[in-house]
Design a protein around this motif. Structure first.
Motif, PDB file in Angstrom:
ATOM      1  N   LEU A 118      19.397  35.026 -15.099  1.00 32.17           N
ATOM      2  CA  LEU A 118      18.723  33.697 -15.851  1.00 32.17           C
ATOM      3  C   LEU A 118      17.137  34.159 -16.908  1.00 32.17           C
ATOM      4  CD1 LEU A 118      17.374  30.853 -15.657  1.00 32.17           C
ATOM      5  CD2 LEU A 118      15.558  31.517 -14.748  1.00 32.17           C
ATOM      6  N   ALA A 119      17.082  35.137 -16.861  1.00 34.54           N
ATOM      7  CA  ALA A 119      15.558  35.836 -17.846  1.00 34.54           C
ATOM      8  C   ALA A 119      16.939  36.450 -18.897  1.00 34.54           C
ATOM      9  CB  ALA A 119      15.205  37.116 -17.039  1.00 34.54           C
ATOM     10  N   VAL A 120      17.671  36.251 -18.768  1.00 32.09           N
ATOM     11  CA  VAL A 120      18.857  37.962 -19.983  1.00 32.09           C
ATOM     12  C   VAL A 120      19.225  35.977 -20.679  1.00 32.09           C
ATOM     13  CG1 VAL A 120      20.930  38.356 -20.374  1.00 32.09           C
ATOM     14  CG2 VAL A 120      19.578  39.912 -19.368  1.00 32.09           C
ATOM     15  N   VAL A 121      19.531  35.341 -20.054  1.00 24.98           N
ATOM     16  CA  VAL A 121      20.558  33.857 -20.789  1.00 24.98           C
ATOM     17  C   VAL A 121      19.146  33.062 -21.488  1.00 24.98           C
ATOM     18  CG1 VAL A 121      21.595  31.438 -20.168  1.00 24.98           C
ATOM     19  CG2 VAL A 121      22.580  33.935 -18.834  1.00 24.98           C
ATOM     20  N   CYS A 122      18.454  32.865 -20.967  1.00 19.11           N
ATOM     21  CA  CYS A 122      17.198  32.283 -21.579  1.00 19.11           C
ATOM     22  C   CYS A 122      16.644  32.863 -23.042  1.00 19.11           C
ATOM     23  CB  CYS A 122      16.014  31.909 -20.805  1.00 19.11           C
ATOM     24  SG  CYS A 122      16.975  30.565 -19.407  1.00 19.11           S
ATOM     25  N   VAL A 123      16.804  34.569 -22.701  1.00 16.83           N
ATOM     26  CA  VAL A 123      16.126  34.472 -24.107  1.00 16.83           C
ATOM     27  C   VAL A 123      16.471  35.266 -24.953  1.00 16.83           C
ATOM     28  CG1 VAL A 123      14.450  37.471 -24.895  1.00 16.83           C
ATOM     29  CG2 VAL A 123      13.891  36.150 -22.438  1.00 16.83           C
ATOM     30  N   PHE A 124      18.137  35.241 -24.884  1.00 17.92           N
ATOM     31  CA  PHE A 124      18.972  35.506 -26.084  1.00 17.92           C
ATOM     32  C   PHE A 124      19.500  33.704 -26.673  1.00 17.92           C
ATOM     33  CE2 PHE A 124      18.363  39.651 -24.401  1.00 17.92           C
ATOM     34  CZ  PHE A 124      18.025  40.303 -25.085  1.00 17.92           C
ATOM     35  N   GLY A 167      13.544  27.444 -20.115  1.00 22.78           N
ATOM     36  CA  GLY A 167      14.154  27.659 -19.616  1.00 22.78           C
ATOM     37  C   GLY A 167      14.349  28.784 -17.907  1.00 22.78           C
ATOM     38  N   MET A 168      12.438  28.809 -18.226  1.00 20.89           N
ATOM     39  CA  MET A 168      11.686  29.756 -17.090  1.00 20.89           C
ATOM     40  C   MET A 168      10.653  28.841 -16.300  1.00 20.89           C
ATOM     41  SD  MET A 168      13.032  34.463 -18.043  1.00 20.89           S
ATOM     42  CE  MET A 168      12.411  34.321 -16.577  1.00 20.89           C
ATOM     43  N   ASP A 169      11.027  28.188 -16.948  1.00 23.00           N
ATOM     44  CA  ASP A 169       9.402  27.158 -16.760  1.00 23.00           C
ATOM     45  C   ASP A 169       9.600  27.361 -15.362  1.00 23.00           C
ATOM     46  OD1 ASP A 169      11.315  26.166 -18.428  1.00 23.00           O
ATOM     47  OD2 ASP A 169       9.019  25.337 -19.379  1.00 23.00           O
ATOM     48  N   HIS A 184      17.344  24.826 -12.602  1.00 18.37           N
ATOM     49  CA  HIS A 184      17.922  23.601 -13.281  1.00 18.37           C
ATOM     50  C   HIS A 184      17.173  23.365 -14.308  1.00 18.37           C
ATOM     51  CE1 HIS A 184      13.563  23.133 -11.109  1.00 18.37           C
ATOM     52  NE2 HIS A 184      13.641  22.956 -11.855  1.00 18.37           N
ATOM     53  N   PHE A 185      15.757  23.830 -14.934  1.00 14.33           N
ATOM     54  CA  PHE A 185      15.114  23.898 -16.673  1.00 14.33           C
ATOM     55  C   PHE A 185      15.990  24.068 -17.542  1.00 14.33           C
ATOM     56  CE2 PHE A 185      10.590  22.351 -15.388  1.00 14.33           C
ATOM     57  CZ  PHE A 185      10.537  22.254 -16.961  1.00 14.33           C
ATOM     58  N   ALA A 186      16.672  25.621 -17.116  1.00 14.90           N
ATOM     59  CA  ALA A 186      16.899  26.178 -18.093  1.00 14.90           C
ATOM     60  C   ALA A 186      18.499  24.963 -19.118  1.00 14.90           C
ATOM     61  CB  ALA A 186      18.349  27.455 -17.875  1.00 14.90           C
ATOM     62  N   GLY A 226      12.187  22.839 -27.688  1.00 17.14           N
ATOM     63  CA  GLY A 226      10.905  21.949 -27.414  1.00 17.14           C
ATOM     64  C   GLY A 226      10.559  22.473 -26.148  1.00 17.14           C
ATOM     65  N   MET A 227       9.031  22.297 -26.008  1.00 14.58           N
ATOM     66  CA  MET A 227       8.857  21.937 -24.570  1.00 14.58           C
ATOM     67  C   MET A 227       8.595  20.807 -23.807  1.00 14.58           C
ATOM     68  SD  MET A 227       4.828  23.225 -25.296  1.00 14.58           S
ATOM     69  CE  MET A 227       4.604  23.518 -23.323  1.00 14.58           C
ATOM     70  N   MET A 228       8.902  20.177 -22.685  1.00 16.68           N
ATOM     71  CA  MET A 228       8.887  19.200 -21.953  1.00 16.68           C
ATOM     72  C   MET A 228       8.444  17.712 -22.267  1.00 16.68           C
ATOM     73  SD  MET A 228      12.393  19.318 -20.490  1.00 16.68           S
ATOM     74  CE  MET A 228      13.268  20.461 -20.956  1.00 16.68           C
ATOM     75  N   ASN A 229       7.029  18.155 -22.491  1.00 17.79           N
ATOM     76  CA  ASN A 229       6.501  17.051 -23.216  1.00 17.79           C
ATOM     77  C   ASN A 229       6.543  16.944 -24.563  1.00 17.79           C
ATOM     78  OD1 ASN A 229       5.101  18.923 -24.450  1.00 17.79           O
ATOM     79  ND2 ASN A 229       3.282  18.700 -24.098  1.00 17.79           N
ATOM     80  N   GLN A 230       7.872  17.213 -25.276  1.00 17.69           N
ATOM     81  CA  GLN A 230       7.286  16.687 -26.339  1.00 17.69           C
ATOM     82  C   GLN A 230       8.896  15.815 -26.530  1.00 17.69           C
ATOM     83  OE1 GLN A 230       8.063  20.463 -28.253  1.00 17.69           O
ATOM     84  NE2 GLN A 230       6.091  20.546 -29.594  1.00 17.69           N
ATOM     85  N   LEU A 231       9.772  16.665 -25.341  1.00 21.87           N
ATOM     86  CA  LEU A 231      10.892  15.827 -25.201  1.00 21.87           C
ATOM     87  C   LEU A 231      11.415  14.473 -24.181  1.00 21.87           C
ATOM     88  CD1 LEU A 231      13.048  19.529 -25.030  1.00 21.87           C
ATOM     89  CD2 LEU A 231      13.258  18.191 -26.385  1.00 21.87           C
ATOM     90  N   ARG A 232       9.920  14.534 -23.208  1.00 21.41           N
ATOM     91  CA  ARG A 232      10.181  13.539 -22.316  1.00 21.41           C
ATOM     92  C   ARG A 232      10.157  12.052 -22.682  1.00 21.41           C
ATOM     93  NH1 ARG A 232       6.689  12.714 -18.344  1.00 21.41           N
ATOM     94  NH2 ARG A 232       6.068  10.333 -19.189  1.00 21.41           N
ATOM     95  N   GLY A 233      11.449  11.277 -21.984  1.00 22.68           N
ATOM     96  CA  GLY A 233      11.470   9.951 -22.940  1.00 22.68           C
ATOM     97  C   GLY A 233      13.014   9.305 -23.506  1.00 22.68           C
ATOM     98  N   THR A 234      13.243  11.168 -23.456  1.00 22.62           N
ATOM     99  CA  THR A 234      14.293  11.060 -25.295  1.00 22.62           C
ATOM    100  C   THR A 234      15.682  10.529 -24.616  1.00 22.62           C
ATOM    101  OG1 THR A 234      15.313  13.261 -24.964  1.00 22.62           O
ATOM    102  CG2 THR A 234      13.153  12.097 -26.482  1.00 22.62           C
TER     103      THR A 234
END
Length: 439
Positions: free
Chosen positions: A112-118, A148-150, A344-346, A363-371
């Motif tokens: 997960l870390a490798v996928v999210c970082v790169f 993605g690692m939230d 699930h977050f990624a 984008g952080m989730m609080n910026q994307l929420r509701g879209t």
């Protein structure tokens, strides 16, 4: 509702499917809470709930769904140490224990870390340490946000309790070895666990004081979840004590064995009470104040105990409980639940098409929420995380766990004393609780 307790030996060879089912429920619950926030269903601060009824139900699940994970880890992993102290058996070998824990936890997390970082955070990479920090599980100490690692901050917490468990077990063994009576031994063994639970409550109070601000850096440290881990260790002590004293089990142990559904009704009552968000706002995912944080700390312990305890007693049967957690779907989702929790977050970031691979800053989730609507996002999260978890389980996790398990078995066989000439080889019974879980 036919509740009955069938006769069963203290050790069984059958996998305890109900524990897998609990993991599935918890992983799906966590995914549902996070997805509802991203979809704007759950309110937060100045943003009102998009659907008050659904938001109230999901906010009540936060943070209760995390508790059983830690309780199961403490219970399952401490049982061999509890048998060593209470039953006079052989101390578990620390090297194989730690190797198996590392094999169970780290490979899927590292993937997960490798996928999210790169793929999601490549534009933020400013040197080797940015990549090494999450791989070494150290990002929680300076809190470095990695899209993605939230929710993966709990994995370093779990790993650090794995490292601490043999030390805590040695301390508990030392406290108990001066007495012969198993009950008195058990009481002495519980002392460090009570102190850990109290210490975690104090830590929870400290990090939620108003002067600490919202989500301070210390929030992500492992100390706040110590109570749940200690509760699981305490449950392991009482279960081993019940094995050693058949017919004289602790009172709550007997009740859980004879009436497992009653315990689940109690867990449901705690969940319903938490939906009211005492000292908070129903339907909101605000950062908790001191009153709500401490209330939820103790509600989490009670909820986790009532959920897990009936399933941890050999022979305890309930058709209702079994229908929920022991069916084939629940058991399969439980086996891959670690991956569901991790991914699930990624999946949400990929679905929102935000991050380096899409040519944007994540984008952080609080910026994307509701879209996006909740049904669409929840469907995508479930499908994507189950697919990712399945691939991770069969291509990464299980091969590594099996290889390390074979190595540990060889080490144990090599360290075992040779049998006397003519002696019948000892038949080792498999502990039914040593099933692999999401942690």
């Amino acid at each position: 509702m036919n509740e009955k307790r069938a006769a069963a030996p203290a050790h069984q060879t059958k996998r305890v499917g109900g524990l897998d089912g609990v993991r599935a429920l918890c992983a799906l619950g966590v995914a549902g809470v996070h997805t509802s926030f991203a979809a704007g269903v759950m309110g937060a601060y100045v943003a009102p709930p998009g659907n008050e009824f659904l938001a109230t139900l999901l906010a009540g699940m936060r943070p209760l769904a995390l508790g059983p994970f830690f309780v199961l880890s403490g219970m399952l992993l401490y049982r061999p140490f509890a048998r060593w102290t209470l039953g006079g058996g052989t101390r578990p070998r620390i090297g194989p224990f730690l190797a198996k824990r590392l094999a169970r936890l780290w490979p899927a997390y590292a993937l997960l870390a490798v996928v999210c970082v790169f793929l999601l955070n490549y534009a933020a990479v400013d040197g080797p340490w940015y990549v090494l920090r999450p791989l070494l599980m150290l990002q929680v100490y300076d809190y470095t946000w990695i899209a993605g690692m939230d929710p993966a901050w709990t994995v370093p917490a779990e790993m650090q309790y794995y490292l601490a468990l043999p030390l805590i077990a040695a301390l508990m063994h030392k406290l108990a070895k001066g007495v012969a009576d198993p009950v008195r031994k058990a009481r002495r063994m519980l002392v460090p666990l009570v102190l850990i639970t109290a210490g975690s409550a104090v830590w929870t109070w400290w990090i939620h004081r108003p002067e600490m601000g919202v989500y301070p850096e210390q929030y992500w440290w492992p100390l706040a979840v110590g109570g749940a881990f200690a509760l699981g260790m305490g449950m392991a002590i009482l279960q081993v004590l019940a094995e050693l004293r058949p017919g004289r089990e602790p009172f709550l142990h007997r009740i859980a064995g004879n009436h497992p559904l009653l315990f689940w009704v109690g867990a449901l009552a705690i969940y319903a009470f938490n939906c009211s968000q005492p000292f908070g706002r129903p339907g909101y995912g605000d950062y908790e104040g001191v009153g709500l944080a401490l209330t939820q700390y103790f509600l989490l312990l009670g909820f986790s105990y009532l959920m897990v305890m009936p399933l941890a007693i050999p022979g305890a049967k309930s058709r209702v409980v079994d229908a929920i957690v022991a069916n084939p779907v629940s058991r399969y989702l439980g086996r891959i639940s670690y991956g569901i929790y991790l991914w699930h977050f990624a999946v949400m970031y990929f679905w929102f098409e935000t991050g380096s691979v899409f040519g944007t800053e994540p984008g952080m989730m609080n910026q994307l929420r509701g879209t996006i609507g909740f049904p669409e996002l929840m469907t995508a999260v479930l499908a994507g995380s189950i697919l990712a978890a399945t691939l991770s389980h069969y291509l990464v996790e299980r091969p590594v766990v099996n290889a390390v398990g074979r190595w540990a078995a060889r080490k144990q066989a090599a360290a075992a004393p040779a049998p006397a000439p003519g002696a019948v080889p000892e038949q080792r019974e498999r502990d039914p609780y040593t099933v692999a879980g999401p942690r």
